[in-house]
Design an enzyme around this catalytic site. Structure first.
Site, PDB file in Angstrom:
ATOM      1  N   ARG A  43      62.996 128.132 -15.837  1.00  0.00           N
ATOM      2  CA  ARG A  43      62.822 129.422 -15.140  1.00  0.00           C
ATOM      3  C   ARG A  43      62.890 129.279 -13.614  1.00  0.00           C
ATOM      4  O   ARG A  43      62.913 130.294 -12.913  1.00  0.00           O
ATOM      5  CB  ARG A  43      61.522 130.091 -15.580  1.00  0.00           C
ATOM      6  N   VAL A  59      57.864 116.292 -14.994  1.00  0.00           N
ATOM      7  CA  VAL A  59      58.819 115.765 -14.005  1.00  0.00           C
ATOM      8  C   VAL A  59      58.912 116.803 -12.878  1.00  0.00           C
ATOM      9  O   VAL A  59      59.051 118.000 -13.137  1.00  0.00           O
ATOM     10  CB  VAL A  59      60.197 115.524 -14.656  1.00  0.00           C
ATOM     11  N   GLY A  97      56.452 118.422 -23.343  1.00  0.00           N
ATOM     12  CA  GLY A  97      56.133 118.193 -21.938  1.00  0.00           C
ATOM     13  C   GLY A  97      54.723 118.655 -21.599  1.00  0.00           C
ATOM     14  O   GLY A  97      54.245 119.672 -22.110  1.00  0.00           O
ATOM     15  N   GLU A  98      54.084 117.917 -20.711  1.00  0.00           N
ATOM     16  CA  GLU A  98      52.728 118.298 -20.268  1.00  0.00           C
ATOM     17  C   GLU A  98      52.762 119.506 -19.335  1.00  0.00           C
ATOM     18  O   GLU A  98      51.718 120.072 -19.035  1.00  0.00           O
ATOM     19  CB  GLU A  98      52.061 117.112 -19.563  1.00  0.00           C
ATOM     20  N   GLY A 105      66.731 124.729 -24.584  1.00  0.00           N
ATOM     21  CA  GLY A 105      67.972 124.532 -23.840  1.00  0.00           C
ATOM     22  C   GLY A 105      67.808 124.754 -22.345  1.00  0.00           C
ATOM     23  O   GLY A 105      66.699 124.733 -21.823  1.00  0.00           O
ATOM     24  N   ASN A 106      68.951 124.904 -21.650  1.00  0.00           N
ATOM     25  CA  ASN A 106      68.996 124.953 -20.185  1.00  0.00           C
ATOM     26  C   ASN A 106      68.261 123.712 -19.634  1.00  0.00           C
ATOM     27  O   ASN A 106      67.316 123.820 -18.863  1.00  0.00           O
ATOM     28  CB  ASN A 106      68.395 126.263 -19.648  1.00  0.00           C
ATOM     29  N   LEU A 107      68.758 122.578 -20.072  1.00  0.00           N
ATOM     30  CA  LEU A 107      68.017 121.329 -19.909  1.00  0.00           C
ATOM     31  C   LEU A 107      68.025 120.808 -18.467  1.00  0.00           C
ATOM     32  O   LEU A 107      69.021 120.918 -17.765  1.00  0.00           O
ATOM     33  CB  LEU A 107      68.619 120.275 -20.843  1.00  0.00           C
ATOM     34  N   HIS A 139      63.416 117.561 -19.599  1.00  0.00           N
ATOM     35  CA  HIS A 139      63.823 117.448 -21.009  1.00  0.00           C
ATOM     36  C   HIS A 139      64.423 116.063 -21.289  1.00  0.00           C
ATOM     37  O   HIS A 139      64.193 115.469 -22.336  1.00  0.00           O
ATOM     38  CB  HIS A 139      64.882 118.506 -21.355  1.00  0.00           C
ATOM     39  N   GLN A 156      50.361 124.822 -24.395  1.00  0.00           N
ATOM     40  CA  GLN A 156      51.226 124.706 -25.580  1.00  0.00           C
ATOM     41  C   GLN A 156      51.002 123.347 -26.274  1.00  0.00           C
ATOM     42  O   GLN A 156      50.890 123.275 -27.502  1.00  0.00           O
ATOM     43  CB  GLN A 156      52.688 124.850 -25.164  1.00  0.00           C
TER      44      GLN A 156
END
Ligand code: PAF
Length: 282
Positions: A189, A178, A149-150, A31-33, A37, A155
């Protein structure tokens, strides 16, 4: 856009799509897109008939002194952005739905070696939490493909390794980072940064870019490159966690014979721990 919190409703919806032979994509998020995202959702829609996004702030991947409690939770705003992006189904479970018996002491998925350095050593247990919750989301949604995402390069490689090792029948697609206009990688963050820190933050990208340029220009003394990068970050006011030149797939230290490289950096700036990376193919 349909929105469900419960596992039974999620499974019923996806099963109906599967019966109609539709291809389903999953975009797992906390979330907190931001636009990064939304790019994942757009890419998912290019590859699948139906797109599911999950929003779940996963307690298992946060260390005891990390920001689980304060991690920004903006569900209504996120749902609006996902609907506008053409998402079909938002799965936003409560913690009890994902961890009905608590997350401590339960079966976990652990990907060895590749998690033993970089963010894995700075955040012990983090990747076990990620690979466990991603496995659960894969089992719950049973998508044909999943997008990550890269920006979280380590991860992405951990998940690719897990899927390979455990024969998980899901295609993993990595989507390029992005960036803001000044180069800063978009991240939930970034909201922790003060105005002064926000002005400094793109230096992380600038330093990665300068290191990549030295390598493209022929320099192979990676120790000298990382030393210079760390010194620049320190001078600028960051507290670097690591700056490394690695092999892109297994993340082992790169040598002069390696061609597919990834430069990875993590550094603290005020309350925020920023990560970023760049690829160099020689
Ligand atoms: O990248 C994230 O947002 C999280 O680590 C993920 C993949 C959604 C698992 O909680």
């Amino acid at each position: 856009m349909n929105r469900v919190n419960g596992i039974a409703e999620l499974r019923a919806q996806v099963a109906a799509w599967k019966r109609a032979a539709e291809r389903v994509a999953l975009v797992p998020t906390m979330g907190n897109l931001h636009a990064g995202h939304i790019r994942l959702v757009e890419e998912a829609r290019r590859h699948a008939d139906r797109t599911v996004a999950s929003i779940f702030v996963n307690p298992m991947q946060f260390g005891p002194n990390e920001d689980f409690a304060s991690y920004p939770r903006t569900l209504e705003a996120d749902a609006g952005k996902l609907a506008a992006a053409g998402l079909d189904l938002l799965f936003a479970p409560p913690v009890e739905a994902i961890y009905p018996h608590g997350h401590l002491g339960m079966t976990t998925v652990s990907v060895p070696t590749i998690t033993g350095h970089l963010c894995g050593s700075a955040r012990p247990g983090h990747f076990d939490g990620v690979s466990t919750v991603v496995t659960k989301l894969f089992n719950l949604v049973q998508p044909d493909l999943a997008l990550f995402g890269e920006k979280d390069w380590q991860q992405l490689q951990v998940i690719r390794r897990m899927v390979r090792d455990l024969d998980v029948p899901i295609e993993i697609i990595g989507v390029p980072t992005v960036r803001e206009a000044d180069g800063l990688a978009m991240s939930s963050r970034n909201g922790y940064l003060s105005a002064a820190e926000r002005a400094l933050a793109p230096t992380l990208y600038t330093v990665l870019d300068a290191a990549a340029a030295r390598i493209r220009a022929g320099e192979r003394n990676y120790a000298a490159i990382t030393e210079a990068a760390n010194a620049t970050l320190l001078d600028a006011g960051f507290t670097p966690d690591y700056f490394e030149v690695r092999r892109a797939d297994d993340l082992l230290p790169a040598g002069p014979a390696d061609h597919d490289l990834r430069l990875l950096a993590a550094a603290r700036l005020g309350r925020a721990r920023l990560i970023d990376n760049l690829g160099v193919t020689l």
